[in-house]
Design a protein around this motif. Structure first.
Motif, PDB file in Angstrom:
ATOM      1  N   THR A 160      55.571  49.272  33.434  1.00 36.78           N
ATOM      2  CA  THR A 160      56.776  49.883  34.012  1.00 36.78           C
ATOM      3  C   THR A 160      56.787  51.395  33.844  1.00 36.78           C
ATOM      4  O   THR A 160      57.081  52.132  34.792  1.00 36.78           O
ATOM      5  CB  THR A 160      58.033  49.258  33.384  1.00 36.78           C
ATOM      6  OG1 THR A 160      58.052  47.867  33.690  1.00 36.78           O
ATOM      7  CG2 THR A 160      59.287  49.908  33.928  1.00 36.78           C
ATOM      8  N   VAL A 161      56.466  51.875  32.642  1.00 36.04           N
ATOM      9  CA  VAL A 161      56.452  53.322  32.434  1.00 36.04           C
ATOM     10  C   VAL A 161      55.347  53.964  33.268  1.00 36.04           C
ATOM     11  O   VAL A 161      55.516  55.062  33.826  1.00 36.04           O
ATOM     12  CB  VAL A 161      56.300  53.662  30.938  1.00 36.04           C
ATOM     13  CG1 VAL A 161      56.151  55.171  30.743  1.00 36.04           C
ATOM     14  CG2 VAL A 161      57.513  53.162  30.147  1.00 36.04           C
ATOM     15  N   LYS A 162      54.213  53.283  33.395  1.00 34.29           N
ATOM     16  CA  LYS A 162      53.141  53.787  34.254  1.00 34.29           C
ATOM     17  C   LYS A 162      53.626  53.904  35.701  1.00 34.29           C
ATOM     18  O   LYS A 162      53.360  54.905  36.382  1.00 34.29           O
ATOM     19  CB  LYS A 162      51.923  52.866  34.183  1.00 34.29           C
ATOM     20  CG  LYS A 162      50.774  53.294  35.079  1.00 34.29           C
ATOM     21  CD  LYS A 162      49.625  52.308  34.994  1.00 34.29           C
ATOM     22  CE  LYS A 162      48.486  52.729  35.922  1.00 34.29           C
ATOM     23  NZ  LYS A 162      47.360  51.744  35.862  1.00 34.29           N
ATOM     24  N   TRP A 163      54.340  52.897  36.175  1.00 31.95           N
ATOM     25  CA  TRP A 163      54.876  52.938  37.536  1.00 31.95           C
ATOM     26  C   TRP A 163      55.857  54.096  37.699  1.00 31.95           C
ATOM     27  O   TRP A 163      55.803  54.843  38.686  1.00 31.95           O
ATOM     28  CB  TRP A 163      55.564  51.608  37.855  1.00 31.95           C
ATOM     29  CG  TRP A 163      56.461  51.655  39.056  1.00 31.95           C
ATOM     30  CD1 TRP A 163      56.084  51.786  40.366  1.00 31.95           C
ATOM     31  CD2 TRP A 163      57.893  51.617  39.044  1.00 31.95           C
ATOM     32  NE1 TRP A 163      57.194  51.818  41.173  1.00 31.95           N
ATOM     33  CE2 TRP A 163      58.324  51.718  40.394  1.00 31.95           C
ATOM     34  CE3 TRP A 163      58.849  51.485  38.044  1.00 31.95           C
ATOM     35  CZ2 TRP A 163      59.670  51.702  40.747  1.00 31.95           C
ATOM     36  CZ3 TRP A 163      60.179  51.474  38.389  1.00 31.95           C
ATOM     37  CH2 TRP A 163      60.586  51.587  39.730  1.00 31.95           C
ATOM     38  N   LEU A 164      56.731  54.286  36.727  1.00 27.77           N
ATOM     39  CA  LEU A 164      57.705  55.367  36.797  1.00 27.77           C
ATOM     40  C   LEU A 164      57.036  56.740  36.806  1.00 27.77           C
ATOM     41  O   LEU A 164      57.600  57.708  37.324  1.00 27.77           O
ATOM     42  CB  LEU A 164      58.679  55.272  35.624  1.00 27.77           C
ATOM     43  CG  LEU A 164      59.769  54.198  35.749  1.00 27.77           C
ATOM     44  CD1 LEU A 164      60.448  53.974  34.405  1.00 27.77           C
ATOM     45  CD2 LEU A 164      60.792  54.585  36.814  1.00 27.77           C
ATOM     46  N   SER A 165      55.831  56.828  36.239  1.00 31.71           N
ATOM     47  CA  SER A 165      55.134  58.110  36.206  1.00 31.71           C
ATOM     48  C   SER A 165      54.756  58.595  37.599  1.00 31.71           C
ATOM     49  O   SER A 165      54.427  59.770  37.798  1.00 31.71           O
ATOM     50  CB  SER A 165      53.877  58.010  35.327  1.00 31.71           C
ATOM     51  OG  SER A 165      52.890  57.183  35.939  1.00 31.71           O
ATOM     52  N   GLN A 166      54.814  57.700  38.584  1.00 28.56           N
ATOM     53  CA  GLN A 166      54.525  58.090  39.969  1.00 28.56           C
ATOM     54  C   GLN A 166      55.723  58.760  40.630  1.00 28.56           C
ATOM     55  O   GLN A 166      55.584  59.366  41.699  1.00 28.56           O
ATOM     56  CB  GLN A 166      54.157  56.856  40.799  1.00 28.56           C
ATOM     57  CG  GLN A 166      53.030  56.006  40.249  1.00 28.56           C
ATOM     58  CD  GLN A 166      52.902  54.711  41.031  1.00 28.56           C
ATOM     59  OE1 GLN A 166      52.971  54.696  42.254  1.00 28.56           O
ATOM     60  NE2 GLN A 166      52.721  53.615  40.318  1.00 28.56           N
ATOM     61  N   LEU A 167      56.888  58.627  40.034  1.00 29.70           N
ATOM     62  CA  LEU A 167      58.128  59.068  40.653  1.00 29.70           C
ATOM     63  C   LEU A 167      58.573  60.435  40.135  1.00 29.70           C
ATOM     64  O   LEU A 167      58.315  60.780  38.972  1.00 29.70           O
ATOM     65  CB  LEU A 167      59.230  58.040  40.399  1.00 29.70           C
ATOM     66  CG  LEU A 167      59.013  56.689  41.087  1.00 29.70           C
ATOM     67  CD1 LEU A 167      59.940  55.626  40.500  1.00 29.70           C
ATOM     68  CD2 LEU A 167      59.247  56.824  42.585  1.00 29.70           C
ATOM     69  N   PRO A 168      59.270  61.222  40.961  1.00 32.15           N
ATOM     70  CA  PRO A 168      59.738  62.544  40.543  1.00 32.15           C
ATOM     71  C   PRO A 168      60.992  62.461  39.678  1.00 32.15           C
ATOM     72  O   PRO A 168      62.082  62.869  40.080  1.00 32.15           O
ATOM     73  CB  PRO A 168      60.012  63.244  41.879  1.00 32.15           C
ATOM     74  CG  PRO A 168      60.397  62.140  42.811  1.00 32.15           C
ATOM     75  CD  PRO A 168      59.567  60.955  42.389  1.00 32.15           C
ATOM     76  N   THR A 169      60.848  61.900  38.505  1.00 30.85           N
ATOM     77  CA  THR A 169      61.976  61.739  37.588  1.00 30.85           C
ATOM     78  C   THR A 169      61.493  61.865  36.156  1.00 30.85           C
ATOM     79  O   THR A 169      60.332  61.573  35.849  1.00 30.85           O
ATOM     80  CB  THR A 169      62.650  60.369  37.779  1.00 30.85           C
ATOM     81  OG1 THR A 169      63.772  60.263  36.888  1.00 30.85           O
ATOM     82  CG2 THR A 169      61.692  59.230  37.480  1.00 30.85           C
TER      83      THR A 169
END
Length: 337
Positions: free
Chosen positions: A214-223
Motif C-alpha cells: 500500500t505504501v509503495k502504491w501511494l508513492s506513485q501519487l502526488p501526496t
C-alpha cells in the motif's frame, strides 16, 4: 476555591487518557519543547510540506496521535490532511484497491461536512466539540478549512467513480484530485493513524503487506503520507520502511517538569472562561504528586496511562474533599487499578 476547581476539572474529565482525535491537538504540548535536541513536530511539519512519506514510531499511548492532530490541526495552514479510517480496513490494508476506495470515500464525506457546517466552522475546527458519557471534552482538532470555497464541490465531482473500476483508474482519479488540491496551494497528506490496532495480527502479514504494497502504491501519487506505527512494526529489520522517506521516533520525556507541562495544559484549557481562569497546575496538584506520576512513567507506564492515573487521583481527591491532589492520591490511584 481549590476544592471547587478540582470538582470542575473532574466533571470536565480534564485528565482524559483517551480523548477524541479532535481534542488531541488542542491538548498536545510539542515534544520540540519537552525534549531538547528532538525536533519531532518541526521534522514532521517540514517533511509533509516536501511531500514526503514518513512514519512516526512510538509505543502505544506515547503521543503519536497527539502529534498528528497538533501538526495538522486548524492553526496550521497550507496542508490538506485526509485521515483514512484504519480499523475498518482490516486485511484490506494490504490491498491498494481497498485503500483507494477508502480515500475516495473520505474526501466526499469531508466535503459534505464542510457544506453542512459552513466555511467558518470548518476552518476553525470549533465544530469538533464532543460530549462523552464520562464527561465533557472540549475539542478543537483537525479542521477541514482547506475544503472551503469551490474546492469541496470540485473534488467531489472529480472523484465520482464506480467502485468496480480498476486500481489503475482509481489511481489516476486520486492523482488528479491530489493535483487539484496542490493547485489550490495546499499539500495533500494521507494519514494512517492508530495502526497499533494491527498488532493483534500474530504473523504480522497485515503490517508487512501494508508497508510493502500500500505504501509503495501511494508513492506513485502526488501526496505526502503519514503513518503512525508501533516500534514493533520494525520487526528484526528495516525492510518494512523501504518505501518511506523519513522516520521520526517519539522520544521519552526525561524529567517531571515535562510531564507537568502536559498536565498543566489540560488544566489551562479546562478553566478558560471560568472564575478559575488563570489557575495553574500548582493549584491542582502538589509537586510530589507530579513526581509520583513521573515515577510511574519512568517505570514503564505509557503517557496515556499516566494521564489516566492523574484522572483517577483527581477523583480520589474530590471524593476525599481535598483541596489539592497529593502523592497519597497518586498512590491510591495506582492501587485501585
Amino acid at each position: 476555591m481549590t476544592r471547587e476547581l478540582l470538582t470542575r476539572l473532574a466533571d470536565r474529565y480534564t485528565f482524559d487518557g483517551s480523548p477524541s482525535f479532535a481534542d488531541l491537538g488542542a491538548y498536545h504540548v510539542p515534544f520540540d519543547e519537552l525534549v531538547a535536541g528532538a525536533p519531532v513536530e518541526r521534522t514532521i511539519g517540514a517533511a509533509v510540506r516536501r511531500g514526503e512519506r514518513l512514519v512516526i514510531l512510538a509505543d502505544s499511548g506515547s503521543g503519536k496521535s497527539s502529534i498528528i492532530s497538533h501538526v495538522l490541526g486548524p492553526a496550521v495552514g497550507g496542508v490538506a490532511p485526509i485521515v483514512v479510517p484504519v480499523r475498518p480496513l482490516e486485511d484490506g490494508a494490504t490491498r491498494p484497491l481497498v485503500v483507494a476506495d477508502e480515500i475516495l470515500s473520505t474526501i466526499p464525506l469531508y466535503a459534505s461536512e464542510v457544506a453542512t457546517l459552513g466555511d467558518t466552522a470548518a476552518a476553525s475546527g470549533a465544530f469538533r466539540r464532543v460530549t462523552r458519557k464520562h464527561g465533557f471534552s472540549s475539542g478543537v482538532g483537525l479542521a477541514l478549512g482547506w475544503l472551503r470555497g469551490d474546492l469541496a464541490g470540485e473534488l467531489s465531482t472529480q472523484i465520482e467513480t464506480e467502485h468496480a473500476v480498476s486500481i489503475a483508474e482509481k489511481t489516476a482519479v486520486l492523482a488528479q484530485a491530489f493535483e487539484q488540491i496542490q493547485a489550490a496551494g495546499l499539500q495533500p497528506i494521507v494519514v494512517f493513524d492508530d495502526t497499533d490496532s494491527w498488532l493483534a495480527d500474530r504473523d504480522a502479514t497485515r503490517i508487512t503487506g501494508f508497508m510493502r504494497d500500500t505504501v509503495k502504491w501511494l508513492s506513485q501519487l502526488p501526496t505526502s503520507v503519514v503513518v503512525a506505527a508501533h516500534r514493533r512494526y520494525l520487526g528484526s529489520g528495516q525492510d518494512r520502511l523501504e518505501f518511506l522517506d523519513t522516520r521520526v521516533e517519539v522520544p521519552s520525556i526525561g524529567h517531571p517538569e515535562g510531564l507537568g507541562s502536559i498536565l498543566a495544559r489540560r488544566v489551562q484549557l479546562n478553566v478558560q472562561g471560568t472564575r478559575a481562569a488563570g489557575a495553574g497546575l500548582a493549584e491542582v496538584m502538589t509537586a510530589d504528586a507530579v513526581e509520583g506520576l513521573f515515577e510511574a512513567y519512568a517505570g514503564g507506564a505509557s503517557l496515556r496511562r499516566v494521564v489516566q492515573l492523574a484522572h483517577m487521583a483527581l477523583n480520589e481527591a474530590v471524593n476525599a474533599q481535598a483541596d489539592v491532589i497529593t502523592a497519597d492520591h497518586i498512590v491510591a490511584a495506582q492501587r485501585s487499578g
